[in-house]
Design a protein around this motif. Structure first.
Motif, short mmCIF file in Angstrom:
data_model
loop_
_atom_site.label_atom_id
_atom_site.label_comp_id
_atom_site.label_asym_id
_atom_site.label_seq_id
_atom_site.Cartn_x
_atom_site.Cartn_y
_atom_site.Cartn_z
N VAL A 70 0.82 -1.21 0.00
CA VAL A 70 0.00 0.00 0.00
C VAL A 70 0.86 1.26 0.00
CG1 VAL A 70 -1.69 1.31 1.37
CG2 VAL A 70 -2.01 -1.12 1.00
N ARG A 71 2.07 1.19 0.57
CA ARG A 71 2.92 2.39 0.61
C ARG A 71 3.88 2.46 -0.57
NH1 ARG A 71 5.89 2.07 6.21
NH2 ARG A 71 6.83 4.02 5.49
N SER A 72 3.72 1.58 -1.56
CA SER A 72 4.60 1.63 -2.74
C SER A 72 3.86 1.46 -4.06
CB SER A 72 5.71 0.58 -2.61
OG SER A 72 5.18 -0.70 -2.36
N GLY A 73 2.52 1.66 -4.03
CA GLY A 73 1.77 1.67 -5.28
C GLY A 73 1.56 0.31 -5.91
N LEU A 74 1.67 -0.76 -5.13
CA LEU A 74 1.53 -2.12 -5.66
C LEU A 74 0.14 -2.68 -5.36
CD1 LEU A 74 4.94 -3.62 -4.50
CD2 LEU A 74 4.41 -2.48 -6.68
N TYR A 75 -0.23 -3.70 -6.10
CA TYR A 75 -1.40 -4.50 -5.78
C TYR A 75 -0.96 -5.71 -4.97
CZ TYR A 75 -4.35 -2.01 -9.17
OH TYR A 75 -5.07 -1.06 -9.85
N VAL A 76 -1.73 -6.05 -3.94
CA VAL A 76 -1.44 -7.25 -3.16
C VAL A 76 -2.65 -8.17 -3.21
CG1 VAL A 76 -2.13 -6.09 -1.00
CG2 VAL A 76 -0.75 -8.18 -0.91
N THR A 77 -2.40 -9.42 -3.56
CA THR A 77 -3.44 -10.44 -3.62
C THR A 77 -3.18 -11.46 -2.53
OG1 THR A 77 -3.81 -10.20 -6.01
CG2 THR A 77 -4.42 -12.30 -5.02
N PRO A 207 -10.28 -14.99 8.49
CA PRO A 207 -9.02 -15.11 7.75
C PRO A 207 -8.66 -13.83 7.01
CG PRO A 207 -10.43 -17.01 7.35
CD PRO A 207 -11.26 -16.00 8.05
N MET A 208 -7.36 -13.53 6.98
CA MET A 208 -6.88 -12.28 6.40
C MET A 208 -6.91 -12.29 4.87
SD MET A 208 -6.16 -10.42 9.00
CE MET A 208 -5.12 -9.14 8.35
N TYR A 209 -7.24 -13.43 4.26
CA TYR A 209 -7.28 -13.44 2.80
C TYR A 209 -8.61 -12.93 2.26
CZ TYR A 209 -9.34 -18.06 3.79
OH TYR A 209 -10.10 -19.08 4.30
N HIS A 210 -9.54 -12.59 3.14
CA HIS A 210 -10.82 -12.03 2.69
C HIS A 210 -10.80 -10.52 2.78
CE1 HIS A 210 -13.29 -15.44 1.61
NE2 HIS A 210 -12.80 -16.09 2.63
N ALA A 211 -11.71 -9.91 2.04
CA ALA A 211 -11.68 -8.46 1.87
C ALA A 211 -11.86 -7.70 3.18
CB ALA A 211 -12.76 -8.03 0.87
N ALA A 212 -12.95 -7.98 3.91
CA ALA A 212 -13.24 -7.19 5.10
C ALA A 212 -12.13 -7.28 6.15
CB ALA A 212 -14.58 -7.58 5.69
N PRO A 213 -11.64 -8.47 6.51
CA PRO A 213 -10.58 -8.51 7.52
C PRO A 213 -9.34 -7.72 7.11
CG PRO A 213 -11.51 -10.69 7.20
CD PRO A 213 -12.08 -9.83 6.12
N LEU A 214 -8.90 -7.87 5.89
CA LEU A 214 -7.68 -7.19 5.44
C LEU A 214 -7.88 -5.68 5.39
CD1 LEU A 214 -4.79 -7.91 4.51
CD2 LEU A 214 -5.64 -7.85 2.17
N LYS A 215 -8.98 -5.25 4.76
CA LYS A 215 -9.22 -3.82 4.59
C LYS A 215 -9.50 -3.15 5.94
CE LYS A 215 -11.42 -4.49 0.04
NZ LYS A 215 -10.73 -3.60 -0.90
N TRP A 216 -10.28 -3.78 6.80
CA TRP A 216 -10.63 -3.16 8.07
C TRP A 216 -9.42 -3.10 9.01
CZ3 TRP A 216 -15.26 -1.63 10.85
CH2 TRP A 216 -16.32 -1.33 10.00
N CYS A 217 -8.61 -4.15 9.02
CA CYS A 217 -7.39 -4.08 9.85
C CYS A 217 -6.51 -2.94 9.38
CB CYS A 217 -6.63 -5.41 9.78
SG CYS A 217 -7.40 -6.76 10.70
N GLY A 218 -6.38 -2.80 8.06
CA GLY A 218 -5.59 -1.70 7.53
C GLY A 218 -6.17 -0.35 7.89
N ALA A 219 -7.49 -0.22 7.83
CA ALA A 219 -8.13 1.05 8.16
C ALA A 219 -7.95 1.40 9.64
CB ALA A 219 -9.61 1.00 7.80
N VAL A 220 -8.11 0.41 10.52
CA VAL A 220 -7.93 0.65 11.95
C VAL A 220 -6.50 1.11 12.22
CG1 VAL A 220 -7.88 -0.44 14.23
CG2 VAL A 220 -9.79 -0.89 12.67
#
Length: 515
Positions: A70-77, A207-220
């Protein structure tokens, strides 16, 4: 904001805590590790718009890798580690990942994935232990050059769960901002709608591979809060984590609610969950009786949102609203809602159809799949998109979901929505889990079948099947009641609780099930 902001003001504050082990990563460590990794990836030649992939169980490194992208303009899957090697390899290859990060905890799968990939330029890096043929995460961090001064905001590119077909990569456009600038919609939602601040402790049980857990952890973390991660969801471990870490906000899926409610009431009462101020739920429709039971227990602190990995739109509803609009997923908070028939004609208030969200422009595309991207668009309005959910809007603008279009049963010309039947059966005292599907019927086209996993201590029988059918007839129209009940040892669900209904349907279609 991003972890670097908080590394300057509260460097020793916990950014990540693993609930089971207590392992902690501070904001200083999260910032340092993600910055080093971003620099290392830059040194490998990755530039804005390139992709990396992650295959791991829940671990702190997941968020370090996320923030490096996220801090280098990349996509992470982030890839589901419950998949078969060929399925996981398909996602890695399809994403175009130039680097694959894996945890040693899924080392056997990771090695098989690399073998499936064959000759590839994708670099492979392991953390949490060493794996033969993989570079080590620590060595990569140690080899990093100076921190990057240009930090364009990257994004996740996650794949749909595949419950309605082969997984599709949801590729959003990269925002034209630096990582420390405002503009991320999820961070804005979490901050302004859910009122998350640096004082909050957020429990992520999925699990962190799903959208809500990953995005919400990042937002918090963007807001400076502490993220507590469950290694694996279990009802009691979730309650214990809430008590131990004084969790203020958590996000669960309805299946997690059901598992918690299936605990004896006296067992639930032994845990102090009074620190909770908000319980968020999403990802799947919540049976009204389940939601009511949660509100009765915790108070009116549940907030539901309806969205998708595609982030094409969002609705939100609070507990007080829901108590007057029982079963609704709320009013639109992002994008006007349109309900249309199969030809794209807008339907009147109260009529069931495909739900579209209108945006200024289409907010996503399916990676490498222009046909699926086109299929998600309204035939006359390319900026209206759908993910295939059916529902209606009432006269007050509240959205009610009925089911996925792909799962609707048509019996004798009548539309039957499996979710409605499942809602009735979910809290039956002898049922642990249930799926309702349509199977071929020579006369009616399809008939309704309930596939049931019983709670411990009960065995399937003709008498119990009839009890379940009678229970259903008492609560919904007879034409919606299943004609038959099958008992199984276990139903297939993803780790986030989504029912993999296609797998159940395949079994009956392969067997040629008839009335």
């Amino acid at each position: 904001m991003y972890p670097g902001t908080h590394a300057q003001t509260t460097p020793d504050k916990a950014a990540i805590i693993m609930a089971g082990t207590g392992r902690t990563v501070t904001y200083r460590e999260l910032d340092d590790h993600s910055a080093d990794l971003a620099a290392a990836l830059h040194g490998m030649g990755l530039r804005k718009g390139d992709a990396i992939a992650l295959l791991s169980e829940n671990a702190p490194e997941c968020l370090e890798i996320y923030w490096a992208a996220v801090r280098s303009g990349l996509y992470v899957t982030s890839v589901n580690w419950h998949l078969a090697a060929s399925e996981a390899a398909y996602i890695v290859a399809d994403s175009g990942a130039r680097v694959l990060f894996v945890s040693a905890g899924v080392g056997e799968l990771a090695s098989k994935v690399v073998a499936e990939l064959g000759d590839t330029d994708t670099r492979t890096i392991a953390f949490g232990g060493t794996l033969e043929g993989f570079e080590t995460y620590g060595d990569v961090l140690a080899s990093a050059g100076p921190r990057l001064t240009d930090q364009p905001r990257g994004s996740d590119m996650l794949y749909s769960s595949g419950t309605t077909g082969r997984p599709k990569g949801v590729k959003p456009a990269l925002l034209p901002i630096q990582v420390d600038q405002p503009g991320d919609p999820i961070t804005g939602l979490v901050q302004h709608v859910f009122k998350v601040t640096a004082d909050d402790v957020y429990l992520s049980p999925a699990p962190m591979y799903h959208a809500a857990p990953l995005k919400w952890c990042g937002a918090v973390q963007a807001l400076g809060g502490t993220v507590v991660i469950l290694e694996k969801f279990e009802a009691e471990s979730a309650l214990a984590a809430i008590e131990r870490y004084r969790v203020t906000i958590t996000q669960m899926v309805p299946t997690m609610f059901v598992r918690i409610l299936q605990l004896p009431e006296e067992k639930r009462a032994t845990y102090d969950v009074s620190s909770l101020r908000v319980v968020v739920h999403a990802a799947a429709p919540c049976p009204p009786d389940v939601k009511q039971a949660m509100i009765d227990w915790l108070g009116p602190i549940l907030v539901e949102y309806y969205s998708a990995t595609e982030q094409h739109g969002t609705t939100i509803i609070t507990s007080p609203e829901w108590l007057t609009k029982r079963g609704s997923v709320g009013k639109s908070a992002l994008g006007p809602v349109h309900v249309c028939d199969d030809e794209g004609n807008e339907l009147p208030t109260g009529e069931v159809g495909l739900i579209y969200f209108e945006r200024e422009q289409r907010p996503f595309e399916y990676h490498n799949d222009p046909e699926k991207t086109k299929a998600a668009e309204h035939p006359a309005h390319p900026n209206w998109t759908t993910v295939g959910d059916l529902g209606y809007v009432d006269s007050d603008g509240y959205v009610f979901l009925t089911d996925r279009k792909a799962f609707m049963i048509i019996s004798g010309g009548l539309n039957i929505y499996p979710q409605e039947v499942e809602n009735v059966l979910t809290l039956h005292p002898k049922i642990f889990d249930v799926a309702v599907i349509g199977i071929p019927d020579a006369e009616m086209g399809q008939q309704v079948k309930a596939v049931v996993q019983l709670r411990d201590g009960y065995e399937g029988s003709e008498d119990l099947a009839e009890e379940i059918l009678s229970y259903t007839r008492e609560r919904i129209a007879h034409f919606k009641t299943p004609k038959t009940v099958d008992f199984v040892d276990e139903l297939p669900r993803t780790a986030t609780g989504k029912l993999v209904k296609r797998e159940i349907e395949k079994k009956y279609l392969a067997a040629g099930a008839q009335a």
